[in-house]
Scaffold this active site. Structure first.
Site, mmCIF file in Angstrom:
data_model
loop_
_atom_site.group_PDB
_atom_site.id
_atom_site.type_symbol
_atom_site.label_atom_id
_atom_site.label_comp_id
_atom_site.label_asym_id
_atom_site.label_seq_id
_atom_site.Cartn_x
_atom_site.Cartn_y
_atom_site.Cartn_z
ATOM 1 N N GLU A 161 0.790 -1.225 0.000
ATOM 2 C CA GLU A 161 0.000 0.000 0.000
ATOM 3 C C GLU A 161 0.829 1.285 0.000
ATOM 4 O O GLU A 161 0.768 2.076 0.958
ATOM 5 C CB GLU A 161 -0.961 0.001 1.206
ATOM 6 C CG GLU A 161 -1.926 -1.168 1.193
ATOM 7 C CD GLU A 161 -3.029 -1.072 2.235
ATOM 8 O OE1 GLU A 161 -2.911 -0.268 3.176
ATOM 9 O OE2 GLU A 161 -4.020 -1.805 2.090
ATOM 10 N N GLU A 279 -5.387 -8.175 -0.390
ATOM 11 C CA GLU A 279 -6.083 -7.944 0.886
ATOM 12 C C GLU A 279 -7.540 -7.627 0.605
ATOM 13 O O GLU A 279 -7.848 -6.856 -0.311
ATOM 14 C CB GLU A 279 -5.493 -6.729 1.637
ATOM 15 C CG GLU A 279 -4.181 -6.963 2.307
ATOM 16 C CD GLU A 279 -3.763 -5.781 3.197
ATOM 17 O OE1 GLU A 279 -4.629 -4.984 3.628
ATOM 18 O OE2 GLU A 279 -2.546 -5.654 3.434
HETATM 19 C C1 GLC Z 1 -3.554 -2.455 5.566
HETATM 20 C C2 GLC Z 1 -2.792 -2.039 6.766
HETATM 21 C C3 GLC Z 1 -3.147 -2.920 7.912
HETATM 22 C C4 GLC Z 1 -4.627 -2.817 8.185
HETATM 23 C C5 GLC Z 1 -5.368 -3.269 6.950
HETATM 24 C C6 GLC Z 1 -6.856 -3.073 7.120
HETATM 25 O O1 GLC Z 1 -2.944 -3.597 5.140
HETATM 26 O O2 GLC Z 1 -1.437 -2.095 6.482
HETATM 27 O O3 GLC Z 1 -2.416 -2.574 9.039
HETATM 28 O O4 GLC Z 1 -5.002 -3.585 9.283
HETATM 29 O O5 GLC Z 1 -4.953 -2.565 5.812
HETATM 30 O O6 GLC Z 1 -7.161 -1.737 7.393
#
Ligand code: GLC
Length: 340
Positions: A161, A279
């Site tokens: 990110e 993610e």
């Molecule tokens: C990103 C951040 C992580 C957070 C996630 C969800 O990966 O680096 O720390 O928990 O997003 O917000």
């Protein structure tokens, strides 16, 4: 004659041995590699905390077994190298920390899981990219050197990110330089890269990639943000106002995900790059039914477009696994692993 036969026999068994020992994913295209990556889960809030355990998660060998047995294909390992790396040249990474990462990689492989090792939360770099550039590149030099002999099932992700003061121009430049360093020691390892603004799909057009055939492009997905991040302290004070937001899987809600993923898929096709949804997840302050519906919808939409994916995350605030009860949260696990 007998000697010749023996020699042939030896050569044959040697060839057989070498063939069976050959890494499974050595010669495949990055598209095939992405298919093998399949479905994964992030081992979040462990090695990405300033120090492991500080955010409540200490990695255990058992976690890798549980993840494999549940049916996942890979883990993504977020790693905060910054707090384990000297502030001055030659920016040496703490050998004890390297050993911990070695251990995690070995556990993944012992359980036949592929693994994406990244760089996560380099805060000084996000604040002052130019000032930290040398250190950032020095870290990648050491990481790449350390894992140069690792099997191809180990992928590198240059930076999680990119955001704050890392704008698109800087990122394209820094990524290109880091890749050159990685390629000196890891000629055809899969390298994962995503666009700026927290790996947002809308920023894909700003990503300029070198002509390297082993790049896998990643995006993250947390939309609608006021649903996935309700009550998440790090999302700002207004996140408490979002508490109670539901996600029902209505045609409009589904269409919004489909439209976002269609953009990512179209970019991937136009640039001939596979996509990794590295993610996605909904924080535990949302109700479990909404979380399960959203997770199933996102996971299915990703699979339908040939994206690999990794849920955020295993056993912390978004956890698909409950480490106290020592059991999977069934609605989330089903949502993640139900095929089609
Ligand atoms: C990103 C951040 C992580 C957070 C996630 C969800 O990966 O680096 O720390 O928990 O997003 O917000």
């Amino acid at each position: 004659m007998i000697r010749l036969l023996r020699l042939l026999c030896c050569l044959c068994s040697l060839c057989f041995f070498l063939l069976t020992m050959a890494p499974a994913h050595a010669a495949e295209s990055i598209f095939q590699y992405n298919q093998h990556l399949g479905r994964g889960i992030n081992l979040g809030n462990a090695l990405d905390a300033p120090k492991e355990s500080e955010w409540g998660v200490t990695l255990q060998a058992d976690y890798f077994r549980l993840i494999k047995e549940a049916g996942f294909d890979h883990v993504r390992l977020p790693v905060r190298w910054e707090t384990h790396c000297a502030g001055t040249a030659p920016y040496t990474i703490d050998p004890a920390f390297f050993e911990r990462v070695d251990w995690a990689i070995a556990e993944a492989r012992r359980n036949q899981l592929m693994i994406v090792v990244n760089m996560h939360h380099h805060e000084a770099f996000e604040k002052d990219p130019d000032g930290q550039k040398e250190r950032f590149l020095a870290m990648w030099r050491q990481i790449a050197e350390r894992y140069r002999e690792a099997p191809p099932e180990v992928a590198f992700e240059i930076y999680n990110e990119p955001s704050k003061n890392i704008d698109a121009q800087k990122w394209n430049d820094f990524f290109g330089e880091a890749l050159k360093i990685v390629r000196r020691t890891n000629h055809d390892r899969c390298v994962v890269v995503g666009p700026v603004q927290w790996n947002s799909i809308d920023q894909l057009p700003s990503l300029e990639l070198p002509a390297d055939p082993q790049l896998l492009v990643t995006v993250h997905y947390y939309q609608p943000f006021h649903f996935t991040h309700q009550g998440a302290s790090w999302a700002g004070p207004e996140s408490t106002k979002w508490l109670g937001t539901k996600w029902t899987g209505s045609p409009t809600e589904i269409a919004a995900i489909a439209a976002d993923f269609a953009k990512a898929a179209a970019w991937g096709e136009a640039h001939h790059r596979p996509i990794y949804l590295g993610e996605f997840g909904a924080f535990s302050k949302a109700d479990i039914d909404s979380r399960a519906l959203w997770t199933a919808a996102v996971s299915r939409q990703a699979a339908a477009r040939g994206f690999s994916s990794a849920y955020w995350e295993f056993c912390s605030g978004f956890g698909a696994y409950d480490p106290e009860a020592k059991e999977w949260r069934k609605p989330l696990l089903d949502a993640l692993l139900r095929r089609k």
